[in-house]
Write a protein that holds these residues in place. Structure first.
Motif, PDB file in Angstrom:
ATOM      1  N   GLU A   1       0.836  -1.208   0.000  1.00 41.38           N
ATOM      2  CA  GLU A   1       0.000   0.000   0.000  1.00 41.38           C
ATOM      3  C   GLU A   1       0.869   1.257   0.000  1.00 41.38           C
TER       4      GLU A   1
ATOM      5  N   ASP B   1       1.609   6.597  -6.930  1.00 39.00           N
ATOM      6  CA  ASP B   1       0.596   7.595  -7.265  1.00 39.00           C
ATOM      7  C   ASP B   1       1.127   9.015  -7.099  1.00 39.00           C
TER       8      ASP B   1
ATOM      9  N   ALA C   1       0.994   4.122  -2.906  1.00 36.57           N
ATOM     10  CA  ALA C   1       0.866   5.557  -2.609  1.00 36.57           C
ATOM     11  C   ALA C   1       2.045   6.333  -3.177  1.00 36.57           C
TER      12      ALA C   1
END
Length: 85
Positions: free
Chosen positions: A50, A57, A54
């Motif tokens: 995760e 992104d 992130a």
């Protein structure tokens, strides 16, 4: 990822390359499903993935506007025959 790893899934071992393919959306659907199942069983690795998603992104967001900008004329001139002379 903090350390190298390899875990077994029904269709073979999952390694860091598989995880990177999953993060980048390059894993085929069956492989992505196996990785999702593994991450559901391993909260620490799920948190790591995760965090990498992130980070991906955020990096994509930084450069997103640049891709929509026109190429400067001076750079286009270089691409034309005789432009780099």
């Amino acid at each position: 990822m903090e350390q190298a790893f390899s875990v077994m899934a029904a269709d073979g071992p999952i390694d860091e390359d598989d995880v990177q393919d999953y993060i980048e959306g390059r894993a085929d659907p069956a492989r992505a499903s196996a990785i999702k199942a593994w991450l559901a069983r391993d909260p620490q690795r799920r948190q790591e993935v995760e965090a990498l998603v992130a980070q991906r992104d955020a990096l994509r967001a930084i450069g997103a506007g640049v891709l929509d900008e026109p190429v400067p004329a001076r750079l286009l001139d270089i691409l034309r025959p005789g432009g780099g002379d």
